[in-house]
Design a protein around this motif. Structure first.
Motif, PDB file in Angstrom:
ATOM      1  N   GLU A   1       0.851  -1.186   0.000  1.00 59.96           N
ATOM      2  CA  GLU A   1       0.000   0.000   0.000  1.00 59.96           C
ATOM      3  C   GLU A   1       0.887   1.237   0.000  1.00 59.96           C
ATOM      4  N   LEU A   2       0.685   2.106  -0.978  1.00 61.46           N
ATOM      5  CA  LEU A   2       1.600   3.225  -1.181  1.00 61.46           C
ATOM      6  C   LEU A   2       1.564   4.216  -0.020  1.00 61.46           C
TER       7      LEU A   2
ATOM      8  N   LEU B   1       9.142   4.124  -7.892  1.00 58.55           N
ATOM      9  CA  LEU B   1       8.276   4.393  -6.748  1.00 58.55           C
ATOM     10  C   LEU B   1       7.779   5.829  -6.766  1.00 58.55           C
ATOM     11  N   GLN B   2       8.644   6.743  -7.145  1.00 57.23           N
ATOM     12  CA  GLN B   2       8.250   8.153  -7.225  1.00 57.23           C
ATOM     13  C   GLN B   2       7.204   8.362  -8.324  1.00 57.23           C
ATOM     14  N   THR B   3       7.339   7.625  -9.429  1.00 56.93           N
ATOM     15  CA  THR B   3       6.336   7.702 -10.493  1.00 56.93           C
ATOM     16  C   THR B   3       4.986   7.209  -9.984  1.00 56.93           C
ATOM     17  N   ALA B   4       5.002   6.127  -9.218  1.00 56.09           N
ATOM     18  CA  ALA B   4       3.765   5.597  -8.644  1.00 56.09           C
ATOM     19  C   ALA B   4       3.095   6.630  -7.741  1.00 56.09           C
ATOM     20  N   LYS B   5       3.893   7.337  -6.956  1.00 60.80           N
ATOM     21  CA  LYS B   5       3.349   8.375  -6.074  1.00 60.80           C
ATOM     22  C   LYS B   5       2.771   9.522  -6.886  1.00 60.80           C
ATOM     23  N   MET B   6       3.443   9.879  -7.958  1.00 56.78           N
ATOM     24  CA  MET B   6       2.958  10.948  -8.830  1.00 56.78           C
ATOM     25  C   MET B   6       1.616  10.575  -9.470  1.00 56.78           C
ATOM     26  N   LEU B   7       1.469   9.302  -9.836  1.00 58.22           N
ATOM     27  CA  LEU B   7       0.229   8.833 -10.454  1.00 58.22           C
ATOM     28  C   LEU B   7      -0.885   8.618  -9.431  1.00 58.22           C
TER      29      LEU B   7
END
Length: 245
Positions: free
Chosen positions: A31-32, A220-226
């Protein structure tokens, strides 16, 4: 070991099946927002007589030439995956061709009977997004059968370049997994507009979005951005590996 068609030689495949050189690897789904493990995905693993790992895609490509053998191997894999699973929600892949190989009514399907023996709320049946209309029809039939029993389903490989989207399938699933190609194509503006619309649709319809293929801090940073709900990939250490003798 492999043929010119990209499948395993029959002798190697037969030895793996007869000796049941099967394994399972449990990959965590994170879970992010909290960084906690909320589920695991059971990944099929196969080994040759020397104990070396054999690519699962080669195994399944070879097995699709014989639906009954495909069913037998997939059923044994699911038994192993469910028997050795961690005490949390578990995602299991289920091949459409294997599911329909027995020609029985959906409610009597051996896979449904096997999964119903588990705690239904903890099992999520994962179906692959396909490029064939017949596969989409089979996926919908499978999802409807599981949905009628209160068993959650997930759609895998959404946004893969070779996949198609079934609106009916997308509406019924509770989880949506974005293919790893999203990370590879994140600088394609047109493609990413579509990805963001799919994420927005999921949020509006109370579905959970998982981004697959996360292997680096940048991923991971891309996932947070999305603003996806969860991530999965080799950035996180696999917690469980079980191998049959």
């Amino acid at each position: 070991m492999t043929t010119s068609h990209g499948t395993l030689s029959k002798s190697v495949l037969l030895e793996i099946i007869q000796s049941e050189r099967f394994g399972v690897e449990y990959q965590p789904i994170i879970e992010l927002s909290t960084g906690e493990v909320v589920a695991y995905e059971a990944l099929s693993r196969f080994y040759n007589y020397g104990g070396e790992s054999v690519r699962p895609d080669l195994i399944y490509a070879s097995l699709h030439e014989n639906p009954i053998t495909l069913f037998q191997v997939e059923y044994l894999q699911k038994k192993l995956q469910l028997a050795e699973s961690p005490e949390t929600r578990l995602f299991v892949n289920l091949d459409q061709d294997a599911f329909f190989a027995t020609d029985v009514e959906a409610h009597n399907n051996p896979f449904i009977q096997l999964i119903r023996k588990q705690k239904e709320s903890e099992i999520v049946v994962e179906l692959i997004e396909n490029s064939e209309i017949n596969d989409a029809i089979m996926s919908l039939s499978m999802i409807e059968a599981f949905d009628a029993l209160g068993i959650d389903t997930a759609l895998d490989d959404l946004c893969h370049p070779h996949s198609m989207i079934s609106v009916s399938v997308l509406q019924l699933v509770k989880w949506v997994k974005l293919d790893r190609c999203v990370l590879r194509m994140q600088h394609n503006d047109v493609f990413m507009k579509f990805v963001r619309q799919m994420i927005q649709f999921a949020k509006m319809t109370d579905k959970k979005i998982i981004l697959e293929g996360v292997e680096t801090e940048a991923d991971l940073q891309t996932a947070k951005m999305l603003e996806v709900d969860c991530v999965q990939g080799f950035f996180y250490r696999t917690q469980f590996i079980n191998k049959m003798p």
